[in-house]
Design a protein around this motif. Sequence first.
Motif, short mmCIF file in Angstrom:
data_model
loop_
_atom_site.label_atom_id
_atom_site.label_comp_id
_atom_site.label_asym_id
_atom_site.label_seq_id
_atom_site.Cartn_x
_atom_site.Cartn_y
_atom_site.Cartn_z
N ARG A 352 19.63 90.85 12.86
CA ARG A 352 19.83 89.51 13.43
C ARG A 352 19.53 88.39 12.43
N GLU A 377 11.03 76.77 26.76
CA GLU A 377 10.94 78.22 27.00
C GLU A 377 9.65 78.59 27.72
N MET A 427 10.61 88.97 29.39
CA MET A 427 10.82 87.63 28.84
C MET A 427 9.50 86.86 28.68
N ARG A 430 7.56 88.34 25.72
CA ARG A 430 8.14 87.91 24.43
C ARG A 430 7.72 86.48 24.09
N THR A 436 9.24 83.33 21.45
CA THR A 436 10.63 83.19 21.86
C THR A 436 10.99 84.31 22.83
N ALA A 437 11.91 84.01 23.71
CA ALA A 437 12.34 85.01 24.69
C ALA A 437 13.40 85.95 24.13
N HIS A 438 13.83 85.68 22.93
CA HIS A 438 14.94 86.46 22.36
C HIS A 438 14.45 87.29 21.18
N THR A 439 14.16 88.55 21.43
CA THR A 439 13.71 89.48 20.39
C THR A 439 14.38 90.83 20.65
#
Length: 461
Positions: A352, A377, A427, A430, A436-439
């Motif tokens: 990523r 977030e 979520m 994280r 961040t919630a995006h991992t």
Amino acid sequence: MTTRTRFAPSPTGFIHLGNIRSALYPWAFARSTGGAFILRVEDTDVERSTQASVDVILEGMEWLGLDYDEGPFYQMQRMERYKAVLAELQAAGHVYPCYMSVAELDALRERQMAAKEKPRYDGTWRPAPGKTLPAIPAGVEPVLRFMNPQDGSVAWDDKVKGRIEISNAELDDLVIARPDGTPTYNFCVVVDDIDMGMTHVIRGDDHINNTPRQINIFRALGAEPPVYAHLPTVLNEQGEKMSKRNGAKPVTAYRDEGYLPDAMVNYLARLGWSHGDDEIFSREQFLQWFDLDHLGRSAAQFDEAKLRWVNAQHLKAMADESLAALVAEQLLKRGVSADDRLARICGLFKDRCDTTVALADWAERFFVENVQASPEEHAQHIVPAIYPALDTLAGKLADADWSKSSIAAAIKETLAAHGLKMPQLAMPVRVLVMGTAHTPSVDAVIELLDRKLFLTRLEKR
């Protein structure tokens, strides 16, 4: 015949990607043919040349792996050689002194332009049978001019441009030494190329106008000119010639921004050369495939988004341990020390990321005390209703075996105990532990965190 190529930059500004491409192709041609690649620094413009610019040239080439077999040679250290060759040319009748002042030259050009003629030196001081030269003015030091042939033409088969032929009548008599005796660029280049045995000169097409003049000097010195390949200009994203004036960055800036040298070589190679439809290739493939016959004739345009994509492909393909060494360097610049988890962290996040800086942004979160999610977030995911589940998870992981399977089992048990679906728990976890919630997969991320650090972050709500 052994191939001998050269890169001959002028250190009057920081070398950028458009310049370094003119090093890449002669380097590749020398390496692919088993020849020699020479570095020559053309520093005769004393007022504008700087050591800082030389340093960027050397650092940029070292970073990109463009190793040279001879050099660096500096033209300012070869002045005695140039002056000796000048004396030979003058003795052979190929050079003459010209006493025309700058003011007289300017006035001549103005008259020619007013008459819609091409501005050029008119040969006032050029000796010829039966010609009477003007009286030598007192106190004036002359320049030395090369006596260019007046008949015929200069022609060469350019490996990029094809056949080029220019009438000698179009060329005036070039100044090859200044009043103080210092030789000029076009003369020094020829002497260097002869002395260094250049077989191929691969350079930017802004030199095409110099080439016929240089060929005539080669021939006056009894030498055969090299094979020429004049590369089209590299344009910036606005379609202008890439230059420092137009915002081009020093090539070393890309190193600092986290680009990989092999990715830069890959991208630069495609800015004017191609091998079928191949977009991504290794350095070894490039050298195996490279030749002068597939150099493009059209100007290439730099595209940073494409460069980032190419870099991302190389980054994904790179071994985790090798990548970790580069990411560790980026972290040290931030005062962050990593440990043996770093290679696994790189393996988890590299898909990523498009630079080692972006990868270091992820890795840093594993080695610092605190991470901070955005207020948006945090407000979205960290709500009182989830606190009991977070407490349950913390309790289960306080003493559990610190492995991905055990962590996954603890998460599954927590979901079941509170009647939650995976995103409802994953979520918030994280956001708290990574900012961040995006991992990637939450169990894989938690496993790579220090247990104590994980539990501390999970409590900060």
